[in-house]
Scaffold this active site. Structure first.
Site, PDB file in Angstrom:
ATOM      1  N   PHE A 109      40.596  55.055  57.850  1.00 39.39           N
ATOM      2  CA  PHE A 109      41.229  53.744  57.677  1.00 39.39           C
ATOM      3  C   PHE A 109      42.303  53.770  56.597  1.00 39.39           C
ATOM      4  O   PHE A 109      43.179  52.921  56.567  1.00 39.39           O
ATOM      5  CB  PHE A 109      40.164  52.687  57.344  1.00 39.39           C
ATOM      6  CG  PHE A 109      39.843  52.539  55.892  1.00 39.39           C
ATOM      7  CD1 PHE A 109      39.006  53.421  55.248  1.00 39.39           C
ATOM      8  CD2 PHE A 109      40.403  51.501  55.156  1.00 39.39           C
ATOM      9  CE1 PHE A 109      38.716  53.281  53.904  1.00 39.39           C
ATOM     10  CE2 PHE A 109      40.122  51.346  53.811  1.00 39.39           C
ATOM     11  CZ  PHE A 109      39.277  52.249  53.182  1.00 39.39           C
ATOM     12  N   LYS A 110      42.248  54.765  55.714  1.00 40.12           N
ATOM     13  CA  LYS A 110      43.203  54.790  54.618  1.00 40.12           C
ATOM     14  C   LYS A 110      44.642  54.986  55.104  1.00 40.12           C
ATOM     15  O   LYS A 110      45.580  54.638  54.398  1.00 40.12           O
ATOM     16  CB  LYS A 110      42.809  55.859  53.605  1.00 40.12           C
ATOM     17  CG  LYS A 110      41.523  55.466  52.883  1.00 40.12           C
ATOM     18  CD  LYS A 110      41.172  56.386  51.757  1.00 40.12           C
ATOM     19  CE  LYS A 110      40.044  55.835  50.919  1.00 40.12           C
ATOM     20  NZ  LYS A 110      38.714  55.976  51.539  1.00 40.12           N
ATOM     21  N   ASP A 111      44.802  55.512  56.327  1.00 38.25           N
ATOM     22  CA  ASP A 111      46.155  55.621  56.886  1.00 38.25           C
ATOM     23  C   ASP A 111      46.823  54.254  57.007  1.00 38.25           C
ATOM     24  O   ASP A 111      48.047  54.155  56.894  1.00 38.25           O
ATOM     25  CB  ASP A 111      46.106  56.250  58.288  1.00 38.25           C
ATOM     26  CG  ASP A 111      45.743  57.733  58.258  1.00 38.25           C
ATOM     27  OD1 ASP A 111      46.147  58.432  57.307  1.00 38.25           O
ATOM     28  OD2 ASP A 111      45.059  58.182  59.196  1.00 38.25           O
ATOM     29  N   LEU A 114      48.230  53.820  53.572  1.00 37.31           N
ATOM     30  CA  LEU A 114      49.038  54.881  52.961  1.00 37.31           C
ATOM     31  C   LEU A 114      50.272  55.248  53.765  1.00 37.31           C
ATOM     32  O   LEU A 114      51.262  55.709  53.192  1.00 37.31           O
ATOM     33  CB  LEU A 114      48.163  56.092  52.670  1.00 37.31           C
ATOM     34  CG  LEU A 114      47.289  55.821  51.437  1.00 37.31           C
ATOM     35  CD1 LEU A 114      46.145  56.812  51.338  1.00 37.31           C
ATOM     36  CD2 LEU A 114      48.122  55.850  50.159  1.00 37.31           C
TER      37      LEU A 114
END
Ligand code: PLP
Length: 461
Positions: A109-111, A114
């Site tokens: 999910f950090k995409d 970021l």
């Protein structure tokens, strides 16, 4: 929109300054001076927007110093790397809704945040003609997502510290096989908290921070939180386009993702009821929600390593709001916590906490059982982080209110745990095949401040 520090020690700054600053120069975290709310009419209109359009509508409430068309372009570019047309699709399985946040380039999910942050940095540095050295500590997913956010970009070098041999094999390879010249992987002999402490110290070293133009990518960067607010709004409006409540269950480590949920809850009055704060055996935040007891424990290694965290770096943002935006009280509390390793909350504060949050701590055994049971019932494979959230979500399930469980990683990132739970490995996505045959680059270093500082000085842009 102006941004202030939770410790009250800086003059208000714009969004772009806040993004560039990362951690506030007074050691606090940056927050909007006022939290926007939208009315019901706006919310209904939002229900008809695509993910990118909604993202633009939400972000522009918090960002007024980027040209609107430029902001839209940055959003479009950020989500063009996602493989699902809905960006963060919802699927209904086993009595809950799974919000799949793992369709970006590193399958976590950090995409979502970021990819956006990398493009914002690139745009702002091009405008100003400056350079930046990004420094971050990761417990796994942040690192690869940050690296993929800025790999090959001009004017940016990135230094990512990860705990040596304490991230999954796939996570390690995802980071170390990015061999672009601007990417530096540092494997630290120690825990995530050791790496995080070094990064925090370097950011608090103002001359060093300024000389090397340090930039943050950890979830303390406001732009990351902001990008994550969007999928809560998107999911809530999809489930209840004409009003009604939704609960969310959020696998939590640094309190970044769930804080984005809290911002979404304030933004959409009467739409989001409870945020279920799901922890693994590192359950400091669960003790906080259930008992008003915020006291440090030891980091335990689990099958959900991105949540093997005790000191949640975004907690101070919530604390500031809990203390009615009293920066003096927030600084005092943070100092007390640094001294004693614990904070306690009054009955009335606990009541306020529990108006928004529910919580459950999920053991190793329960996590594996959740993966196995969910698979048997639905055929759907959960990664261990998502399983912690699903387990906590099911524990707080109310048949009258849809429960959305955030799926924070693709199961293939944690193949060993999945295999242990269901007796077979998860399906490997295309991008993971032959990862171990690729060239890789990584530096193993002791968790020593001076050594890491020297490495950055030698390799900074
Ligand atoms: C980072 C991460 C989390 C925790 O998110 P926070 O914002 O740190 O609370 C949960 N699951 C996965 C897979 C992650 O990468």
């Amino acid at each position: 929109m102006e941004y202030i520090s939770t410790r009250g020690g800086i003059a208000p700054i714009s969004f772009t300054k806040a993004v560039m600053m990362g951690l506030a120069t007074d050691g606090g975290l940056l927050l909007p001076r006022t939290m926007p709310r939208v009315d019901e009419k706006t919310v209904e209109a939002w229900g008809r927007l695509s993910y990118q359009e909604l993202s633009h509508a939400v972000l522009s409430l918090f960002i007024d110093d980027l040209p609107q068309a430029q902001l839209r372009q940055l959003i479009d570019r950020s989500y063009a790397t996602f493989t699902h047309p809905e960006i963060t699709p919802l699927v209904q399985r086993g009595g809950v809704y799974i919000l799949e946040l793992f369709h970006g380039p590193t399958l976590a999910f950090k995409d979502v945040a970021l990819q956006f942050l990398g493009n914002v940095f690139e745009y702002l540095l091009r405008q100003s003609g400056e350079k930046m050295n990004i420094l971050g500590a990761t417990s796994g997913d942040t690192g690869s997502a940050a690296i993929y956010g800025v790999r090959g970009k001009e004017r940016i070098n990135i230094f990512i510290l990860h705990p040596h041999k304490r991230v999954s094999a796939v996570q390690e390879l995802q980071m170390t096989t990015v061999t672009d010249a601007n990417v530096f992987n540092l494997a630290i002999r120690g825990t995530f908290d050791d790496g995080q402490a070094i990064v925090k110290t370097l950011f608090n070293d103002i001359p060093f921070k300024e000389q090397y133009h340090l930039g943050a990518v950890n979830s303390i960067n406001w732009a990351r939180i902001l990008a994550q607010v969007v999928y809560y709004v998107h999911a809530a409006l999809k489930l209840t386009p004409r009003g009604g409540l939704v609960d969310f269950s959020v696998p939590t480590g640094n309190f970044g993702d769930i804080f984005a949920g809290f911002v979404a809850r304030r933004l959409l009055p009467g739409r989001i009821r409870h945020l279920v704060l799901a922890t693994n055996e590192n359950n400091l935040l669960t003790r906080f929600v259930l008992h008003g007891d915020y006291s440090l424990g030891k980091v335990v290694q689990t099958s959900s390593p991105s949540m093997d965290i005790q000191v949640a770096s975004n907690f101070e943002r919530y604390l500031y709001l809990l203390y009615d935006e009293d920066a003096g009280r927030t600084s005092e509390a943070m100092q007390q916590f640094a001294r004693t390793g614990s904070l306690h909350f009054s009955d009335s504060e606990q009541e306020k906490i529990r108006a928004a949050f529910r919580s459950a701590s999920v053991s190793q055994q329960q996590t594996l059982a959740a993966i196995r049971d969910f698979y048997r019932q639905t055929g759907y494979v959960l990664d261990p982080h998502t399983a912690v959230g699903v387990s906590a979500g099911l524990a707080h399930l109310d048949p009258a209110v849809p429960m959305v469980c955030l799926a924070t990683a693709h199961p293939a990132k944690f193949g060993a745990a999945v295999q242990e739970a269901i007796g077979r490995p998860p399906e490997m996505p295309e991008s993971f095949r032959d990862l171990d045959k690729k060239e890789s680059r990584c530096q193993v270093l002791d968790a020593d401040l001076a050594r890491i500082k020297a490495f950055i000085e030698e390799n900074a842009i």
